[in-house]
Design a protein around this motif. Structure first.
Motif, PDB file in Angstrom:
ATOM      1  N   ASN A   3       3.491   3.208  -0.103  1.00  0.00           N
ATOM      2  CA  ASN A   3       4.143   2.001   0.558  1.00  0.00           C
ATOM      3  C   ASN A   3       4.261   2.100   1.966  1.00  0.00           C
ATOM      4  O   ASN A   3       3.704   0.925   2.729  1.00  0.00           O
ATOM      5  CB  ASN A   3       5.636   1.916  -0.155  1.00  0.00           C
ATOM      6  N   VAL A   4       4.173   3.280   2.545  1.00  0.00           N
ATOM      7  CA  VAL A   4       3.921   3.340   4.202  1.00  0.00           C
ATOM      8  C   VAL A   4       2.676   2.877   4.725  1.00  0.00           C
ATOM      9  O   VAL A   4       2.510   2.072   5.360  1.00  0.00           O
ATOM     10  CB  VAL A   4       4.409   4.787   4.649  1.00  0.00           C
ATOM     11  N   LYS A   5       1.733   3.478   3.933  1.00  0.00           N
ATOM     12  CA  LYS A   5       0.245   2.847   4.319  1.00  0.00           C
ATOM     13  C   LYS A   5       0.190   1.175   3.996  1.00  0.00           C
ATOM     14  O   LYS A   5      -0.369   0.845   5.139  1.00  0.00           O
ATOM     15  CB  LYS A   5      -0.591   3.670   3.102  1.00  0.00           C
ATOM     16  N   TYR A   6       0.669   0.666   3.227  1.00  0.00           N
ATOM     17  CA  TYR A   6       0.344  -0.916   2.883  1.00  0.00           C
ATOM     18  C   TYR A   6       1.365  -1.593   3.898  1.00  0.00           C
ATOM     19  O   TYR A   6       1.141  -2.658   4.528  1.00  0.00           O
ATOM     20  CB  TYR A   6       0.619  -1.305   1.611  1.00  0.00           C
ATOM     21  N   LEU A   7       2.497  -1.098   4.247  1.00  0.00           N
ATOM     22  CA  LEU A   7       3.600  -1.835   5.015  1.00  0.00           C
ATOM     23  C   LEU A   7       3.098  -1.589   6.600  1.00  0.00           C
ATOM     24  O   LEU A   7       3.402  -2.485   7.362  1.00  0.00           O
ATOM     25  CB  LEU A   7       4.980  -1.090   4.790  1.00  0.00           C
ATOM     26  N   TYR A   8       2.283  -0.457   7.019  1.00  0.00           N
ATOM     27  CA  TYR A   8       1.648  -0.402   8.211  1.00  0.00           C
ATOM     28  C   TYR A   8       0.818  -1.647   8.566  1.00  0.00           C
ATOM     29  O   TYR A   8       0.603  -1.949   9.638  1.00  0.00           O
ATOM     30  CB  TYR A   8       1.350   1.006   8.471  1.00  0.00           C
ATOM     31  N   SER A   9       0.046  -1.793   7.383  1.00  0.00           N
ATOM     32  CA  SER A   9      -0.649  -2.879   7.661  1.00  0.00           C
ATOM     33  C   SER A   9      -0.160  -4.353   8.105  1.00  0.00           C
ATOM     34  O   SER A   9      -0.601  -5.305   8.657  1.00  0.00           O
ATOM     35  CB  SER A   9      -1.466  -3.320   6.264  1.00  0.00           C
TER      36      SER A   9
ATOM     37  N   ILE B 207       0.608  -9.678   2.706  1.00  0.00           N
ATOM     38  CA  ILE B 207       1.572  -9.264   1.688  1.00  0.00           C
ATOM     39  C   ILE B 207       0.859  -9.666   0.312  1.00  0.00           C
ATOM     40  O   ILE B 207       1.122  -8.858  -0.688  1.00  0.00           O
ATOM     41  CB  ILE B 207       2.638 -10.225   1.913  1.00  0.00           C
ATOM     42  N   ARG B 208       0.244 -10.375   0.346  1.00  0.00           N
ATOM     43  CA  ARG B 208      -0.641 -10.918  -1.163  1.00  0.00           C
ATOM     44  C   ARG B 208      -1.613  -9.811  -1.335  1.00  0.00           C
ATOM     45  O   ARG B 208      -1.671  -9.186  -2.516  1.00  0.00           O
ATOM     46  CB  ARG B 208      -1.296 -12.176  -0.690  1.00  0.00           C
ATOM     47  N   MET B 209      -2.179  -9.185  -0.410  1.00  0.00           N
ATOM     48  CA  MET B 209      -3.183  -8.067  -0.575  1.00  0.00           C
ATOM     49  C   MET B 209      -2.413  -7.140  -1.101  1.00  0.00           C
ATOM     50  O   MET B 209      -2.885  -6.294  -1.946  1.00  0.00           O
ATOM     51  CB  MET B 209      -3.919  -7.792   0.778  1.00  0.00           C
ATOM     52  N   ILE B 210      -1.124  -6.651  -0.470  1.00  0.00           N
ATOM     53  CA  ILE B 210      -0.467  -5.554  -0.794  1.00  0.00           C
ATOM     54  C   ILE B 210       0.195  -5.668  -2.492  1.00  0.00           C
ATOM     55  O   ILE B 210      -0.046  -4.706  -3.115  1.00  0.00           O
ATOM     56  CB  ILE B 210       0.919  -5.364  -0.009  1.00  0.00           C
ATOM     57  N   GLN B 211       0.262  -6.884  -2.543  1.00  0.00           N
ATOM     58  CA  GLN B 211       0.944  -7.157  -4.071  1.00  0.00           C
ATOM     59  C   GLN B 211      -0.515  -6.805  -5.005  1.00  0.00           C
ATOM     60  O   GLN B 211      -0.074  -6.470  -6.190  1.00  0.00           O
ATOM     61  CB  GLN B 211       1.360  -8.737  -4.126  1.00  0.00           C
ATOM     62  N   SER B 212      -1.474  -7.352  -4.879  1.00  0.00           N
ATOM     63  CA  SER B 212      -2.801  -7.254  -5.465  1.00  0.00           C
ATOM     64  C   SER B 212      -3.328  -5.688  -5.560  1.00  0.00           C
ATOM     65  O   SER B 212      -3.847  -5.372  -6.747  1.00  0.00           O
ATOM     66  CB  SER B 212      -3.715  -8.377  -5.315  1.00  0.00           C
TER      67      SER B 212
ATOM     68  N   ASN C 248       3.563  -3.626  -6.267  1.00  0.00           N
ATOM     69  CA  ASN C 248       2.967  -4.707  -6.785  1.00  0.00           C
ATOM     70  C   ASN C 248       3.939  -5.340  -7.891  1.00  0.00           C
ATOM     71  O   ASN C 248       3.611  -6.326  -8.663  1.00  0.00           O
ATOM     72  CB  ASN C 248       1.783  -4.525  -7.571  1.00  0.00           C
ATOM     73  N   THR C 249       5.130  -5.161  -7.829  1.00  0.00           N
ATOM     74  CA  THR C 249       6.399  -5.662  -8.853  1.00  0.00           C
ATOM     75  C   THR C 249       6.874  -6.711  -7.935  1.00  0.00           C
ATOM     76  O   THR C 249       7.056  -6.951  -6.860  1.00  0.00           O
ATOM     77  CB  THR C 249       7.395  -4.787  -9.178  1.00  0.00           C
ATOM     78  N   SER C 250       7.371  -7.860  -8.695  1.00  0.00           N
ATOM     79  CA  SER C 250       7.996  -8.955  -8.111  1.00  0.00           C
ATOM     80  C   SER C 250       9.174  -8.719  -7.428  1.00  0.00           C
ATOM     81  O   SER C 250       9.430  -9.356  -6.348  1.00  0.00           O
ATOM     82  CB  SER C 250       8.187  -9.917  -9.133  1.00  0.00           C
ATOM     83  N   GLU C 251      10.090  -7.475  -7.908  1.00  0.00           N
ATOM     84  CA  GLU C 251      11.162  -7.294  -7.238  1.00  0.00           C
ATOM     85  C   GLU C 251      10.792  -6.786  -5.622  1.00  0.00           C
ATOM     86  O   GLU C 251      11.601  -7.127  -4.903  1.00  0.00           O
ATOM     87  CB  GLU C 251      11.931  -6.111  -7.979  1.00  0.00           C
ATOM     88  N   LYS C 252      10.063  -6.059  -5.621  1.00  0.00           N
ATOM     89  CA  LYS C 252       9.753  -5.331  -4.315  1.00  0.00           C
ATOM     90  C   LYS C 252       8.968  -6.473  -3.286  1.00  0.00           C
ATOM     91  O   LYS C 252       9.222  -6.335  -2.080  1.00  0.00           O
ATOM     92  CB  LYS C 252       8.832  -3.968  -4.424  1.00  0.00           C
ATOM     93  N   ILE C 253       8.183  -7.097  -3.885  1.00  0.00           N
ATOM     94  CA  ILE C 253       7.365  -8.375  -3.259  1.00  0.00           C
ATOM     95  C   ILE C 253       8.434  -9.249  -2.542  1.00  0.00           C
ATOM     96  O   ILE C 253       8.627  -9.611  -1.748  1.00  0.00           O
ATOM     97  CB  ILE C 253       6.131  -9.116  -3.938  1.00  0.00           C
ATOM     98  N   SER C 254       9.446  -9.585  -3.565  1.00  0.00           N
ATOM     99  CA  SER C 254      10.387 -10.548  -3.365  1.00  0.00           C
ATOM    100  C   SER C 254      11.308  -9.988  -2.184  1.00  0.00           C
ATOM    101  O   SER C 254      11.968 -10.713  -1.420  1.00  0.00           O
ATOM    102  CB  SER C 254      11.286 -10.857  -4.545  1.00  0.00           C
TER     103      SER C 254
END
Length: 135
Positions: free
Chosen positions: A79-85, A112-117, A123-129
């Motif tokens: 999560n840290v890796k992707y959120l840094y992006s 955000i779409r890249m992170i979700q995919s 990649n859960t709807s709760e975390k992305i929301s």
């Protein structure tokens, strides 16, 4: 104790921004990195060796805890890796006027779409929301 905290629901203010999400996961990564490093220490390995030699029933519960800690550490790291992006897209949200922010929105949505995919854990709807609410 740290695993119990990890399993609890997060309570957050409604006005937190996306940097708060990154800070949250960085703190979790720090805690779980410390734990995983400690689990690899010679003292812990010696205790596990004794439990294995004694065919202790505690070994099974220890393995379950070890798996949970490792999984939580991997989640925080991922999560840290992707959120840094997202950071370069979030800076305009904090430092610009509303008109200037508009240019950053498409890049932010794509990130955000890249992170979700791609992300294994995010990649859960709760975390992305939750992330979209912060944005």
């Amino acid at each position: 104790k740290i695993l119990a905290e990890n399993d609890q629901l997060r309570k957050e203010a409604d006005d937190l921004g996306p940097r708060a999400e990154l800070d949250y996961w960085k703190k979790k990564l720090s805690k779980f990195s410390y734990l995983t490093d400690h689990l690899k220490s010679p003292d812990v390995k010696a205790v596990l060796g004794v439990l294995t030699a004694a065919k202790s029933k505690l070994l099974k519960s220890w393995q379950v805890l070890d798996i949970r800690i490792t999984d939580a550490a991997n989640e925080a790291k991922d999560n840290v890796k992707y959120l840094y992006s997202l950071e370069k897209y979030c800076d305009p949200l904090y430092n610009s006027d509303p008109v200037s922010m508009v240019d950053a929105i498409p890049g932010l949505i794509n990130a955000i779409r890249m992170i979700q995919s791609i992300s294994r854990y995010y990649n859960t709807s709760e975390k992305i929301s939750s992330l979209f609410v912060k944005v």
